[in-house]
Design an enzyme around this catalytic site. Structure first.
Site, PDB file in Angstrom:
ATOM      1  N   HIS A  43     115.179 -92.669  47.016  1.00  0.00           N
ATOM      2  CA  HIS A  43     114.495 -92.084  48.164  1.00  0.00           C
ATOM      3  C   HIS A  43     112.986 -92.348  48.098  1.00  0.00           C
ATOM      4  CE1 HIS A  43     113.520 -88.890  51.156  1.00  0.00           C
ATOM      5  NE2 HIS A  43     112.496 -88.660  50.356  1.00  0.00           N
ATOM      6  N   GLU A  44     112.390 -92.144  46.924  1.00  0.00           N
ATOM      7  CA  GLU A  44     110.946 -92.326  46.781  1.00  0.00           C
ATOM      8  C   GLU A  44     110.546 -93.798  46.897  1.00  0.00           C
ATOM      9  OE1 GLU A  44     109.002 -89.846  46.894  1.00  0.00           O
ATOM     10  OE2 GLU A  44     110.621 -88.374  46.751  1.00  0.00           O
ATOM     11  N   GLU A  85     111.124 -88.876  56.176  1.00  0.00           N
ATOM     12  CA  GLU A  85     112.033 -88.351  55.164  1.00  0.00           C
ATOM     13  C   GLU A  85     113.475 -88.778  55.444  1.00  0.00           C
ATOM     14  OE1 GLU A  85     111.517 -86.730  52.336  1.00  0.00           O
ATOM     15  OE2 GLU A  85     109.374 -86.969  52.636  1.00  0.00           O
ATOM     16  N   HIS A 130     110.385 -94.869  50.471  1.00  0.00           N
ATOM     17  CA  HIS A 130     109.138 -94.540  51.155  1.00  0.00           C
ATOM     18  C   HIS A 130     108.165 -95.720  51.080  1.00  0.00           C
ATOM     19  CE1 HIS A 130     109.552 -90.441  52.474  1.00  0.00           C
ATOM     20  NE2 HIS A 130     109.821 -89.975  51.267  1.00  0.00           N
TER      21      HIS A 130
END
Length: 265
Positions: free
Chosen positions: A124-125, A187, A128
């Site tokens: 997920h990070e 997100e 980004h």
């Protein structure tokens, strides 16, 4: 009032000159180039390593690095040498910065109980960064600040009474109407892209649901989703469940190649 309208439209006009598309096709406003973002990411990461305690636990470092390396190996751009640092802190968090930097707090390892769950967060990070969300954030902040400063000048020049009240209203409008909704979009986009990355790296995407269930238990009650940059736990879990059909074939294909197991130790 005409001056005020023109002032508030100026950031939008500027944004139109730098509009591009995210990996999922969402419109983005990016005012900074790759070199600038790399410099910002490197400076921020260097400062964090000085200000926060870095873990020296070799087993934890090897475990986190193993997962992170498998995920970054699935990125389309393989020119970066990613730096992975484990911070010795009870924070249940992780992050990734432009330029190839990943930070994981040891507190996260107590909530993400296996490699698949930790891969959910790291994926997920990293997503980004892949989707240039950092560039979006600083670009919006730049435009919002510019718009607020010009609005302040316009209100003062026009002799508007109760200027402070108007500025407070404009500030709230910018926060709720521009920054926060896009934060939630980012997100959700990172959830989708991160799920694809972890599945391609051979991590079980179904464990993402368990991870966020654990996060919900650890995080306690949340405020209204409308005023949060993160989707509520229930919304996030529902979205992740809906994505399983898309990412499961990617995971199954990756598993056939017998990826390296990352042992927690």
């Amino acid at each position: 009032m005409k001056k005020l309208v023109l002032t508030l439209l100026l950031p939008v006009l500027l944004a139109g000159c730098a509009t591009t598309k995210s990996p999922t096709g969402r419109s983005q406003v990016l005012l900074f180039d790759k070199t600038q973002m790399t410099e910002m990411g490197g400076q921020s990461f260097a400062a964090m390593k000085k200000e926060q305690k870095v873990s020296t636990d070799k087993q934890k470092i090897a475990y986190v690095s193993c997962i992170a390396n498998r995920i970054t190996a699935e990125l389309p751009d393989q020119s970066l040498q990613w730096e992975v640092v484990v911070f010795d802190s009870e924070q249940v968090n992780a992050f990734a910065l432009p330029g190839g930097h990943i930070g994981v707090y040891t507190g996260l390892l107590t909530v993400a109980s296996d490699e698949d769950q930790l891969a959910t967060v790291i994926g997920h990070e990293v997503a980004h960064v892949l989707a240039r969300h950092g560039n979006e954030q600083v670009s919006r902040a730049q435009m919002t600040n510019t718009g607020m400063q010009l609005a302040d000048v316009a209100l003062g020049a026009g002799g508007v009474s109760n200027k402070d009240m108007y500025m407070a209203g404009l500030g709230l409008g910018a926060q709720v109407g521009i920054l926060l909704p896009f934060g939630r979009d980012q997100e959700s986009e990172a959830d989708e892209l991160g799920l694809e990355l972890m599945a391609k790296a051979g991590f079980n995407p179904a464990k993402s649901v368990i991870l966020w269930q654990n996060m919900a238990k650890a995080g306690g009650e949340q405020g209204p989703e409308l005023f949060s940059t993160h989707p509520s736990h229930s919304s996030r879990i529902s979205d992740l469940q809906a994505l399983q059909t898309k990412v499961t074939p990617l995971y199954q294909a990756a598993k056939k190649q017998s990826p390296t197991q990352c042992k927690k130790g």
